[in-house]
Every structure is written in structure tokens, then in C-alpha cells.
Design an enzyme around this catalytic site. Structure first.
Site, short mmCIF file in Angstrom:
data_model
loop_
_atom_site.label_atom_id
_atom_site.label_comp_id
_atom_site.label_asym_id
_atom_site.label_seq_id
_atom_site.Cartn_x
_atom_site.Cartn_y
_atom_site.Cartn_z
N HIS A 1 -6.68 16.55 -0.12
CA HIS A 1 -7.93 16.65 0.63
C HIS A 1 -9.11 16.15 -0.22
O HIS A 1 -9.97 15.39 0.25
CB HIS A 1 -8.13 18.11 1.04
CG HIS A 1 -9.27 18.34 1.96
ND1 HIS A 1 -9.70 19.61 2.30
CD2 HIS A 1 -10.10 17.50 2.62
CE1 HIS A 1 -10.72 19.52 3.12
NE2 HIS A 1 -10.99 18.25 3.32
N GLU B 1 -9.03 12.47 -0.42
CA GLU B 1 -9.55 11.85 0.82
C GLU B 1 -11.07 11.72 0.76
O GLU B 1 -11.65 10.68 1.09
CB GLU B 1 -9.13 12.68 2.03
CG GLU B 1 -9.73 12.23 3.34
CD GLU B 1 -10.24 13.40 4.19
OE1 GLU B 1 -11.42 13.36 4.60
OE2 GLU B 1 -9.46 14.34 4.42
N HIS B 2 -11.75 12.78 0.33
CA HIS B 2 -13.20 12.74 0.18
C HIS B 2 -13.61 11.75 -0.91
O HIS B 2 -14.56 10.97 -0.74
CB HIS B 2 -13.74 14.12 -0.20
CG HIS B 2 -13.86 15.07 0.94
ND1 HIS B 2 -15.06 15.63 1.31
CD2 HIS B 2 -12.94 15.57 1.80
CE1 HIS B 2 -14.87 16.44 2.34
NE2 HIS B 2 -13.60 16.43 2.66
N GLU C 1 -16.97 16.42 -5.07
CA GLU C 1 -16.25 16.59 -3.81
C GLU C 1 -15.24 17.72 -3.86
O GLU C 1 -14.93 18.32 -2.84
CB GLU C 1 -15.55 15.27 -3.44
CG GLU C 1 -16.50 14.13 -3.18
CD GLU C 1 -17.48 14.42 -2.05
OE1 GLU C 1 -17.05 14.93 -1.00
OE2 GLU C 1 -18.68 14.15 -2.23
N GLU D 1 -15.88 23.89 2.02
CA GLU D 1 -15.27 23.63 3.33
C GLU D 1 -14.08 24.56 3.56
O GLU D 1 -13.93 25.17 4.62
CB GLU D 1 -14.81 22.17 3.42
CG GLU D 1 -14.10 21.86 4.73
CD GLU D 1 -13.46 20.49 4.77
OE1 GLU D 1 -12.70 20.22 5.71
OE2 GLU D 1 -13.70 19.68 3.85
#
Length: 968
Positions: free
Chosen positions: A65, A68-69, A143, A165
Site C-alpha cells: 500500500h 502504491e502511494h 507516505e 488512513e
């Protein structure tokens, strides 16, 4: 293109026509790099590009994840801090995102503009193959996670976008349940860890592990490239080869998704989740009971979707009914998941208690045994099959590019070395499944895949008050111990790193770097709006609106009932009616038979309550309940009869059934309320500001509060039938409804002939339509939850201060979302995101979501007017924001969306000329127009209308709320 030929390094291995999607697929392999590619040639101008990688993390640090960022934070050709954001600001994209799944990461884009499509593809390919993150640890820190320390004397804290998040994700109990279920079912494979990241583990990720993950997973030999739509494919292949793939050599990569060995016996897991100190713990347990299935074919996968719908989705679903009637839970649902290597079939129950865990498994298995022995209701199975088939043929994804849906489906096979095109075919499977209705096809499926299968687990999440406060205290103590163990030099190094990271975040990209992002010209934009034709006529006392549209033989019919005849107190019962429409007995059949009839004949029947503001008017709106239905034209008689029955002939006398539905609604809200946080706090602010805001809040948090009270008040439930019948009598009148019909010209007359005699029997009582008066809320509310993060909203109405809605406001929305609020709240503050909206009724809202801060975010809003006064921008950057704004105004219109667009214009009183004039204002927007909006924003912010939902201690410590309430 010819089979086995080489095109720019790509060997064409297969050509296959796929009639189901009206396309021809070309499957290729790039010989030098090892990249796989599929192109689907289809007459669709909404082109799609996607590159995916098989990503198989071995821990829950969230490395996939965070990657990905991070890869979207600058690359070789585009050396900006966040080219992804720059693209969003200035692209005409119809889709632009990136998604992390349990075993893959996807980077899809879509656009109707050829030049824009090429630009998007270039930026994404450079991002994944040449990211700055591979050599810059500060990107992972921003991130993912990092220690933050402004001075050696301050408290050490964690910060990071993904970290916060996922704190938000782990604040929703149903999300935690899913993660614990996967861990229970797949303890030895990649599915047993959380690819998104568990906040408890994210801080274990090192930059060395991050780089290693990139080097293994982000090579072309581990990639899956997809192109879809009308394009010059040879030109696209040449570009991908020349610019990217020709620079890589194929390598052997082991990212295989291993299979979990079957269990000898099932597993039982219990796990606590946190609720607020004032929240009840009764009936708040969630259960998930799931099986990992043996190998299934694509046909069997489709059959499992039908079976799941029949057993668990429909109101007539026998497994759902058995669990509800046994008191296992008030909300029972289920799903079949085949987007992972080993499919799972799961049953969920919420609104339950922990002592129901063992009984849940017993009832599921005994009910399945009984169904296999006695046979599943054939009519129920046929109804579910029709419902699934309708969705396949309609292929409507709410305006999202259909090519994106195709590649997501293809990856369910492609990723594991199976035939990706196989999953786009469904005609033969439907024929076989329909034949199977006559025999024991579905019973055999249950016996083979579920009964006697010990690869299963039941996971139960039970509520525990104060758990989050305990965990917060543990994290605080952990950080204090970490700090105490550090030397002064180590602490100073963190202080210096914090300063460097903040300086990086605050320093704008150079003009040279910004100029690397390709950009369209303003001449590529058009102020014109697609005019959806709407014709008016009458059926007796009822106004009929016809939107002529080719919709592949489908008719969309909606009934717009005006709620102006109700009091504000009665709106609650209108919301209940909207929730239960089609789910109670009628004078002609039981709700179970109604569910079967709906699924046998329609593509769907639903209802919602909404308020449509009058264009440019302060506090004028039309309150509506909309009943929506759709069916193949051949089924139009059944559609009219069924809608007539659920509206005109519904019976509200069964208190037991009503109680079940009320408790189900409460259970759904219990699970999903935190996820809806940005909507809740935004509407709560607007409830203080405007009538339409209060109306919407009455159907949102206001509805949750009242349904919770009703569900726990046995004395009030017997009074519900009378209340519902009275409100239904007032709403469902032939002179209180506008009917929308979407279809072809020749299909209108049959509909009119079918509907006319039915409407003659509807209540035609004349009632005043100006009864509804709305009382605003008066306090600034803090809504406490057991969540780990906040949603923070502030807003007001600019018409109150003498301003009107102009195009520059939409441009400012884009600037704030991807510049000011993005940098201040997401990048620097660590929140997942923030947005601003300016509406033509004068309402204005700012909102952050999954935000670790509260007071700090309110200060960011407070400082906005000064930012606007100092606002300067080059012509190129201004052009970028204008293009990005126009992209948001140009969403593709599917047949299903054309009718609602036309009716929205009708009820709001707006017209196409107004829309065109507004778009011209957007295109003509100048920096000085943005500066002038400081005078609009400042007085609205000074009105100090705020609401926040989140962590109990954060809310209480903020000291800015007149009223503090508990979510539950």
C-alpha cells in the site's frame, strides 16, 4: 494485426472475439522484458490503460500500500513531489487512481481525449518503472510512517499518510472483521497479512525492506498491461516499447501466490473492538463464518454468485431468514469472493452477541443440509439468476469506465496464470446454469464445496468500552520508552529529519519541474453541455417525463414523490418507508414472494430520500422520495404491476417484520457510521446553516439516532404500523408524483397504457404541499466514537453574505483539494484527504477525513482567506486547474444516468444555458478571480459552524464544541 507477428517487441499470441462485451481481444507478450499485455478493441471512446503488478507481502507493514502511494511521488521524467496530483489538477481523465488489493496493485487511468490518454499513460509508466521513491527514503516516510519531533523536548509521535488512513480503516469494526477473517483462513499465505497495513505493524517497515519489495515486484516481468477502447494500438505498443520496456530484460521472479493447505478442522476466533465509553455494547457483536472453497470453474463461480444472492441477499433468502428468526443477528448478509486464488464463501451477522457464535455455525450448516435434502426453491434460484444476468447484460458501473470493470475481472484469472479472457464470457455459463435449475445443480455445488469442508473459520468481534483509550495509552508509553532509549544525538537527528521533511513538503515544485507534466490547451475544452431531452405529458392527474434513450432494450422508470406534505417529524417515517419498500407484505403476496417476483422480472427496485436545491436560491429545495425501477422492455407489464403493488398495496401491519427491518437498519448503521464520517459531519454543519442541510441530516445521522432509539424501545414499535400507513397515505398519491420513463420512442406508449389504469386506483386526495417546515440545529457538535482518527468539517452559506455562485468557485474547489488542503492537511498534517465544495444554493463546506488532527485542521481552514489573498499562479498552472475542474464537470452519461440528470435540472429549475454560462466562467477564470474569493470565504468561516466526529479524547480536549454526543 496477425497472429504470431511481432509488433514493437510484442509477440501476438492470441486473437479472440468476445461478443458479450462487443470487443476483440489481442493477447501479447513483450519478448525482451517479459511483460504481458492484453488489448481489447471495442467501439468505446472512453479509453482505459492499466498496469498491474502481482504484489505479495509477507507481513502487515503495509509495504504494498505504501509503495502504491510512493511510486506516484515523482519519477525520472517527472521530477515533482507528486505528479499524480498534478495530473488530477490538469487532466480530462474519466478515471485516475491506484488500488492495492491483497495480492496485486493496479494503476488504471481513462480518458476520452487521445492526447490526454497518452499523457496519463506516460506519467504512470514512468512512475512505476522509474520512481524517485526507490532512492529517496523521505517519500516512504511521508507516505508510510515516520517519527515526528519538532524539538528534543517535545513528545515523540508517529505520522504518515498510510498510517493514518489505516487507523481510519481499523476504526470500522466490519473492516477489522474482514482482516481477522482472512488471517484465520489463510494463516500461511500472503492473504493472512494485511496488504493495506495494520497500524500496529506499519511502524516496523524499514526503508531497506521497502526498496527490496520494489526491486522484486515492480519489474516488467511481473507486470500485466491492459489497453481498452478505440485507439491506434500499434502506435501505443510502439510508445510503450520505445520509452519503457525496451530498457528491461526479462528475469525470473517468484511472486507466486501460494495456496493455503486445507484445515483438518475449522477455527474459531474471538477478537475485541473498541466502542466509546458512552456507547452500548448490547447487540454490537459481529460474526463472520466462511469457507475456503476447493477449485471452482468460472461457471461455478457465476453459480456461486447466484446461490449467494438466493440464500443471503434477497428478503426471501432462506439462510438469512433462518439466522434472523433464530436471533443470531439483526443484519445478515453474505458474499462470494473469487478475486483471490482460493475463493471464499462467507456469511456475516451483525447486531448480535458473542454467545451466538456457536449457534451461527450450527444453523448455517443445518440449514444448508436441509436445503440440499429438500431441494432449494427453484423459483427463488431462477429469480436470483435473472437478477445476476440482468446486471451482466446492463454493464452499468455508475459512470465508471466499463473497460476498468473488464480488467478488474480479468485479473481474477490472469494473476494466477489462468485464462484471463475466460471470465469475460458468460453466455454459455448462463445456459448451463439455467439448465441446472431443473436438477440438483446448486445442491450438488453446496455438497461438493461447503458441506464437509473443514477449511473454514468463524470470527467474532465483540465490543469493549475503553479499548481504544487503552491502546492509545500503550502507544504513548511505547513512544515515550523509545524516546527515553535514544541519545541526544539520535533525538536531534529526528528533529533535523522532521524539519527537512516539513521543508520538503512546504517547498513548491520549480516551474521547470511543473513544466514536465504534459498539459492540454484551453482550446481543447468546450463549454457545451450534453443536452438530455426531456418531454412532458400527463397520465390523468400525473405528470410524465420522457427521456428518449437507446438503453439496450432496458427501460428505467422512476417515481418522484414530493414530501412537502409531511411535517419534519414525519420525515423519519418517510425514511423508514424508503428503507423497507418492497420488503413487507402486500395485500396480494408475502414479502418473500414479492422478493422473488422482483428478481424474476426486474433489474432492480430501490428507493431513496433526497432534497434537490433550487438553482441559485437560498433555502429553497424540493424534498423527494424517489422509487427507482428497471427492467427489460418485454417485462414492462410486470414492472408496472410490481411498482404499483409495493406503493399502493403494501401492508404495514406485521409488527414482527417491521421490528426485524428496524433492527437490521440499526445494525447496518452501527457498522458503517464511522465510514460515512465525512458525510455525517458535513451534513451536520449544513443542518445548522440551511433547511436542505437539516433535511439531509434528518435522513443521515438524525435517522441513525432515531432508528437506534426505536430499535431499543419495545413500547414504540407497536405504534409503527399506524405511523407508516398514515405517512404512506400522504406520500403515495397520484397527484403527488412525477414519473420518469427512460427508453426508446416506441416504448413510451405501451408504458402509458399500462400505467394509466393503475394510477386511477391511487389515492387522489388533495393535500397541501407546503406543510414541511425545517428547524435548524443550533450547536456546534463533537460526535465521539472509538475511532482512531477524525472527520473535521466547517462551513456556512455565502449567499447570506451577499455573494452568488460563480465558476471560479469550482476552480477553487480543485485548487483547495489538490493544493492548499492537500499540502496542509494531507501532506503536512498526515490526514488521508480533505475537500471543499461550493454549491449554487450558497452552501459551502470544508471537510477532512481520516485526519489525526482536529484543532490544527480548523486552523488550516481559518488561515485560508490569507492564503487566497496571497494567491499567485502562472498562466500554465492556472490552465491546469481549469482543465482539472472541467474534467469533474464532464462525467460520462450512461443510459441509467440520463434520466436523473434531466430530472435534476427540472426540479432545480436550472437549464442548459445556465450550465453553459457557468462552464464559460470556469474556462475564463483568472488568478485574480481566485484572490477575490477570500472575501467570500472569510465571513462564512467567521460564522464558526463546525462539527467533528472521531476520537473521544480529541473531541473533548478540543474545547470548541457546544455539545458533545456519542455516535452510538
Amino acid at each position: 494485426m496477425e497472429l504470431h507477428n511481432i509488433y514493437s517487441g510484442f509477440r501476438l499470441d492470441r486473437i479472440e472475439r468476445i461478443d458479450e462485451i462487443n470487443g476483440t481481444a489481442y493477447e501479447m507478450k513483450h519478448e525482451k522484458s517479459g511483460a504481458r499485455l492484453i488489448y481489447i478493441d471495442s467501439p468505446d471512446s472512453n479509453k482505459v490503460f492499466n498496469i498491474a503488478f502481482r504484489t505479495t507481502p509477507q507481513d502487515s507493514t503495509g509495504v504494498a500500500h505504501i509503495m502504491e502511494h510512493s511510486v506516484l511521488c515523482g519519477s525520472r521524467k517527472f521530477p515533482l513531489k507528486e505528479p499524480f496530483v498534478e495530473l488530477v489538477k490538469g487532466s480530462l481523465n474519466t478515471f485516475l487512481n491506484a488500488m492495492t488489493y491483497p495480492d496485486k496493485t493496479m494503476y488504471p487511468v481513462a480518458s476520452k481525449n487521445d492526447k490526454d490518454f497518452h499523457n496519463l499513460m506516460d506519467v504512470y509508466l514512468d512512475a512505476v518503472f522509474y520512481p524517485r521513491a526507490a532512492n529517496d527514503p523521505e517519500i516512504m516516510m511521508q507516505e508510510g510512517w515516520h517519527y515526528e519531533l519538532d524539538s528534543v523536548d517535545d513528545e515523540l509521535t508517529y505520522k504518515g499518510v498510510v498510517f493514518n488512513e489505516m487507523k481510519g480503516v481499523y476504526s470500522s469494526p466490519d473492516s477489522v472483521l474482514e482482516r481477522e477473517l482472512m488471517h484465520a483462513l489463510f494463516p500461511d499465505t500472503t492473504y493472512g497479512v494485511d496488504s493495506g497495513g495494520n497500524p500496529d505493524n506499519i511502524t516496523e517497515l524499514t526503508y531497506e525492506k521497502f526498496k527490496e519489495f520494489y526491486n522484486v515486484h515492480y519489474h516488467p516481468s511481473n507486470s500485466y498491461i491492459f489497453l481498452y477502447g478505440t485507439m491506434d494500438i500499434e502506435e501505443q505498443l510502439r510508445f510503450i516499447h520505445d520509452e519503457y520496456l525496451s530498457h528491461f530484460d526479462a528475469i525470473e521472479i517468484d511472486t507466486e501466490v501460494t495456496e493455503q493447505s486445507p484445515f483438518k478442522e475449522g477455527r474459531v476466533i474471538t477478537y475485541p473492538y473498541s466502542v466509546g465509553s458512552d456507547e452500548s455494547t448490547d447487540n454490537r457483536t459481529l460474526h463472520a463464518f466462511a469457507y475456503v472453497l476447493p477449485s471452482v470453474t468460472p461457471e461455478q463461480s457465476l453459480a456461486f454468485e447466484v446461490l449467494t444472492h438466493a440464500l443471503l441477499t434477497s428478503p426471501a433468502a432462506p439462510l438469512k431468514q433462518a439466522l434472523v428468526k433464530a436471533g443470531i443477528g439483526s443484519d445478515v448478509s453474505g458474499y462470494y469472493l473469487d478475486s483471490i486464488r482460493q475463493p471464499i464463501w462467507a456469511v456475516h451477522a451483525s447486531g448480535s452477541n458473542l454467545d451466538m457464535q456457536e449457534q451461527l455455525q450450527s444453523i448455517v450448516e443445518s440449514t444448508l443440509e436441509q436445503l440440499c435434502t429438500e431441494g432449494i426453491d427453484k423459483e427463488l434460484l431462477e429469480a436470483s439468476l435473472n437478477s445476476i444476468e440482468f446486471a451482466l447484460r446492463e454493464s452499468d458501473f455508475g459512470g465508471r469506465p466499463i473497460g476498468l470493470a473488464y480488467v478488474i475481472r480479468m485479473m481474477d484469472n490472469w494473476l494466477y496464470g489462468h485464462d484471463p479472457l475466460e471470465l469475460l464470457h458468460y453466455e454459455e455459463a448462463l445456459v448451463n446454469i439455467r439448465k441446472g435449475l431443473q436438477g440438483t445443480y446448486f445442491e450438488d455445488l453446496i455438497r461438493h464445496s461447503i458441506l464437509g469442508n473443514n477449511h473454514k473459520a468463524i470470527v467474532s468481534l465483540y465490543p469493549e468500552q475503553g479499548l481504544q483509550e487503552q491502546k492509545d495509552a500503550e502507544v504513548k508509553a511505547e513512544l515515550a520508552n523509545i524516546k527515553a532509549s535514544m541519545t541526544q544525538d539520535e533525538l536531534q537527528a529526528i528533529v533535523d529529519q522532521t524539519k527537512r521533511l516539513k521543508l520538503r513538503q512546504e517547498t513548491p515544485d520549480s516551474e521547470e519541474a511543473l513544466a514536465t507534466i504534459p498539459l492540454l490547451e484551453l482550446s481543447d475544452l468546450s463549454p457545451d453541455v450534453e443536452d438530455v431531452e426531456r418531454r412532458e405529458s400527463m397520465i390523468g392527474h400525473t405528470k410524465l417525463h420522457f427521456v428518449p434513450t437507446f438503453a439496450k432494450g432496458i427501460n428505467y422508470v422512476s417515481y418522484y414523490f414530493n414530501l412537502g406534505c409531511l411535517t419534519e417529524e414525519e420525515l423519519f417515517y418517510a425514511d423508514i418507508l424508503s428503507d423497507i419498500i418492497g420488503r413487507v407484505d402486500t395485500s396480494k403476496r408475502s414479502y418473500e414472494d414479492m422478493a422473488k417476483a422482483i428478481n424474476l422480472n426486474l433489474g432492480g427496485l430501490s428507493s431513496d430520500v433526497t432534497g434537490i436545491s433550487k438553482a441559485g436560491k437560498r433555502d429553497e429545495f424540493v424534498p423527494l422520495m424517489i422509487v427507482r425501477s428497471k427492467a427489460l422492455h418485454a417485462k414492462l407489464p410486470e414492472l408496472c404491476q410490481l411498482v404499483n403493488e409495493v406503493i399502493h398495496d403494501a401492508q404495514y401491519t406485521d409488527v414482527t417484520r417491521l421490528t426485524e427491518l428496524v433492527q437490521e437498519s440499526k445494525a447496518i448503521w452501527d457498522n458503517e457510521a464511522f465510514r460515512r464520517g465525512n458525510t455525517i459531519v458535513s451534513q451536520r454543519v449544513m443542518a445548522k446553516v440551511s433547511k436542505v442541510g437539516k433535511f439531509r441530516d434528518d435522513g443521515n445521522l438524525g435517522y441513525y439516532q432515531k432508528i437506534s432509539e426505536l430499535a431499543t424501545n419495545p413500547a414504540a414499535l407497536p405504534l409503527l404500523p399506524e405511523k407508516l400507513a398514515d405517512v404512506a397515505r400522504k406520500i403515495f398519491r397520484s397527484n403527488n408524483v412525477d414519473i420518469l420513463f427512460v427508453g426508446e420512442e416506441h416504448e413510451l406508449a405501451p408504458f402509458t397504457e399500462l400505467m394509466a389504469p393503475l394510477l386511477e386506483n391511487w389515492n387522489a386526495e388533495i393535500l397541501p404541499d407546503d406543510v414541511l417546515t425545517i428547524e435548524h440545529t443550533t450547536s456546534n457538535e463533537g460526535i465521539v466514537t472509538a475511532g482512531k482518527v477524525q472527520y473535521v468539517a466547517q462551513g456556512g452559506n455565502f449567499i447570506d453574505h451577499g455573494f452568488t455562485h460563480v465558476g471560479a468557485m469550482s476552480v477553487l474547489e480543485t485548487i483547495l483539494r489538490y493544493e492548499y488542503l492537500w499540502i496542509r492537511i494531507r501532506v503536512q498534517g498526515g490526514a488521508y484527504g480533505a475537500f471543499a465544495n461550493f454549491y449554487d444554493d450558497g452552501n459551502m463546506i470544508f471537510c477532512s477525513y481520516r485526519d489525526p488532527n482536529l484543532v490544527e485542521t480548523l486552523n488550516v481552514y481559518k488561515e485560508l482567506p490569507e492564503y487566497l489573498r496571497q494567491f499567485t499562479l502562472t498562466n500554465r498552472e492556472m490552465r491546469k486547474y481549469i482543465i482539472g475542474t472541467m474534467s469533474g464537470l464532464d462525467l460520462p452519461m450512461t443510459p441509467a444516468l440520463r434520466g436523473p440528470r434531466a430530472m435534476g435540472l427540472y426540479f432545480s429549475g436550472a437549464n442548459i444555458e445556465d450550465k453553459v454560462a457557468f462552464r464559460k466562467q470556469v474556462i475564463a477564470c483568472k488568478p485574480e478571480d481566485i484572490v477575490a474569493l477570500a472575501e467570500v470565504v472569510e465571513p462564512v468561516l467567521k460564522d464558526n459552524n463546525i462539527c467533528s466526529m472521531g476520537n473521544e479524547q480529541k473531541i473533548k480536549d478540543a474545547g470548541v464544541f457546544d455539545n458533545i454526543v456519542s455516535l452510538g
